[in-house]
Design an enzyme around this catalytic site. Structure first.
Site, PDB file in Angstrom:
ATOM      1  N   ASP A   1      41.801  12.594  68.342  1.00  0.00           N
ATOM      2  CA  ASP A   1      41.416  11.313  67.749  1.00  0.00           C
ATOM      3  C   ASP A   1      40.166  11.440  66.894  1.00  0.00           C
ATOM      4  OD1 ASP A   1      39.015  10.042  69.763  1.00  0.00           O
ATOM      5  OD2 ASP A   1      40.271  11.633  70.560  1.00  0.00           O
TER       6      ASP A   1
ATOM      7  N   SER B   1      35.333  10.144  83.871  1.00  0.00           N
ATOM      8  CA  SER B   1      36.305  11.048  84.489  1.00  0.00           C
ATOM      9  C   SER B   1      35.627  12.054  85.404  1.00  0.00           C
ATOM     10  CB  SER B   1      37.095  11.799  83.410  1.00  0.00           C
ATOM     11  OG  SER B   1      36.228  12.626  82.655  1.00  0.00           O
TER      12      SER B   1
ATOM     13  N   LYS C   1      25.595  16.102  80.838  1.00  0.00           N
ATOM     14  CA  LYS C   1      25.586  14.649  81.016  1.00  0.00           C
ATOM     15  C   LYS C   1      24.342  14.146  81.758  1.00  0.00           C
ATOM     16  CE  LYS C   1      29.756  13.181  79.497  1.00  0.00           C
ATOM     17  NZ  LYS C   1      29.965  12.038  78.583  1.00  0.00           N
TER      18      LYS C   1
ATOM     19  N   GLU D   1      37.570  19.414  69.733  1.00  0.00           N
ATOM     20  CA  GLU D   1      38.261  18.626  70.757  1.00  0.00           C
ATOM     21  C   GLU D   1      39.614  19.249  71.069  1.00  0.00           C
ATOM     22  OE1 GLU D   1      38.646  14.663  69.209  1.00  0.00           O
ATOM     23  OE2 GLU D   1      39.526  15.344  67.338  1.00  0.00           O
TER      24      GLU D   1
ATOM     25  N   GLY E   1      44.480  15.913  71.889  1.00  0.00           N
ATOM     26  CA  GLY E   1      43.737  14.655  71.791  1.00  0.00           C
ATOM     27  C   GLY E   1      42.769  14.678  70.630  1.00  0.00           C
TER      28      GLY E   1
ATOM     29  N   SER F   1      29.391  22.989  77.589  1.00  0.00           N
ATOM     30  CA  SER F   1      28.969  21.660  78.028  1.00  0.00           C
ATOM     31  C   SER F   1      28.918  21.478  79.530  1.00  0.00           C
ATOM     32  CB  SER F   1      29.880  20.596  77.420  1.00  0.00           C
ATOM     33  OG  SER F   1      31.216  20.775  77.865  1.00  0.00           O
TER      34      SER F   1
END
Length: 327
Positions: free
Chosen positions: A217, A85, A60, A211, A215, A311
């Protein structure tokens, strides 16, 4: 138009290359590791891009620093607001500190304490919200309007996407073209940025987003052709507890990604245990999504060159020990 008026165009690979220039001397060029045991298990040559060893412990930092480095003097004086988060929170806080600007971060009440403490330690003001009942985006927008901050979302922003893509760019530059590449998926910033780099540098590579099973999606969105919204998933992969993909990230993923896979929490714990015991790497649950999916694919990868993006590594040690003992 991506479903809204004046939506920005999708960032091209040239933006990833430009982000890499901005990040030189600021972001770590993280190591690429291999494991003979993994290679033997899969019958493949597997390369791990270790973003758990990035500054503040996750990829990030790349997108956050790239985005903030493009602020005008006026924007820098007013400061930045973000919602996260944990890893985007730390990334924005550290980048703001390095660039000399104030930062306010909206974080959920149940974010890992290690991530909250690190965010405050970088000098940011933290605003707590309830992720199951409050709208973090609305809180962020309200703060931006009230104080003149610039809002930098965790994934659906062209400069964030371009910055995240530099990790994949480095991987391909170091190891060359791949046959398959597994990248974790939350809101899609890392996967969409990785897609830009993959299609430019290893166009024939099969690119998989991964994922949490609880979750999915992104998987539902990818297969239906429209963004699917879900309730906040309950999973140990706190970095992927997103409810929907961004408009920019979904457009790139739909165009450039081959498939979206899922991993169970149990598979993530197994992957964490393997990395810690055999590779001497501490990875957070979200960071293990790609490796868990590659292991599950097994025989299908035989004889191939495979990339796995780890990650992040921001997991509370007490929580890590608890997960290792419980499974």
């Amino acid at each position: 138009m991506l479903g809204r008026m004046n939506a920005p165009a999708l960032p091209p690979y040239d933006d990833v290359a430009a982000a890499a220039e901005r990040l030189q001397g600021h972001a770590h060029r993280t190591p690429v590791m291999t494991s003979r045991t993994v290679n033997a298990e899969l019958g493949a040559e597997v390369f791990f891009k270790c973003e758990n060893l990035q500054r503040m412990g996750a990829f990030k930092f790349r997108g956050a620093f790239n985005a903030l480095s493009r602020f005008t003097p006026e924007q820098r004086r007013a400061g930045v607001v973000a919602f996260s988060s944990g890893n985007h929170a730390q990334a924005i806080a550290l980048s703001a500190r390095l660039l000399g600007m104030p930062a306010t971060i909206v974080m959920p009440h149940d974010a890992p304490e290690m991530k909250v403490a690190a965010t405050r330690g970088y000098g940011a003001q933290v605003v707590i919200y309830d992720r199951y009942n409050d709208d973090r985006e609305q809180i962020g927008r309200d703060l931006a309007t009230r104080h003149g901050y610039t809002l930098i979302p965790p994934y659906d922003h062209p400069d964030v996407i371009a910055g995240q893509g530099t990790a994949a760019k480095e991987l391909f530059e170091e190891v060359g073209p791949l046959d398959a590449f597994f990248v974790c998926l939350g809101g899609g910033g890392l996967l969409s940025g990785s897609a830009l780099a993959t299609r430019a540098l290893s166009p024939a590579c099969r690119l998989y987003g991964v994922e949490p099973e609880a979750g999915n999606d992104g998987q539902q969105s990818f297969r239906s052709g429209a963004i699917v919204r879900i309730d906040t998933p309950k999973t140990i992969a706190d970095g992927a507890q997103t409810q929907y993909l961004g408009e920019l990230t979904f457009a790139i993923i739909r165009r450039d990604v081959d498939d979206i896979l899922t991993a169970t929490d149990a598979q993530l714990v197994d992957a964490m245990r393997f990395m810690a015991s055999r590779m001497k790497l501490i990875a957070e649950p979200t960071g293990c999504l790609g490796f868990a999916a590659a292991r599950a694919m097994g025989e299908q990868l035989r004889g191939q060159r495979v990339g796995v993006l780890i990650s992040g590594g921001n997991v509370d040690i007490a929580r890590f020990c608890e997960l290792m003992a419980a499974h």
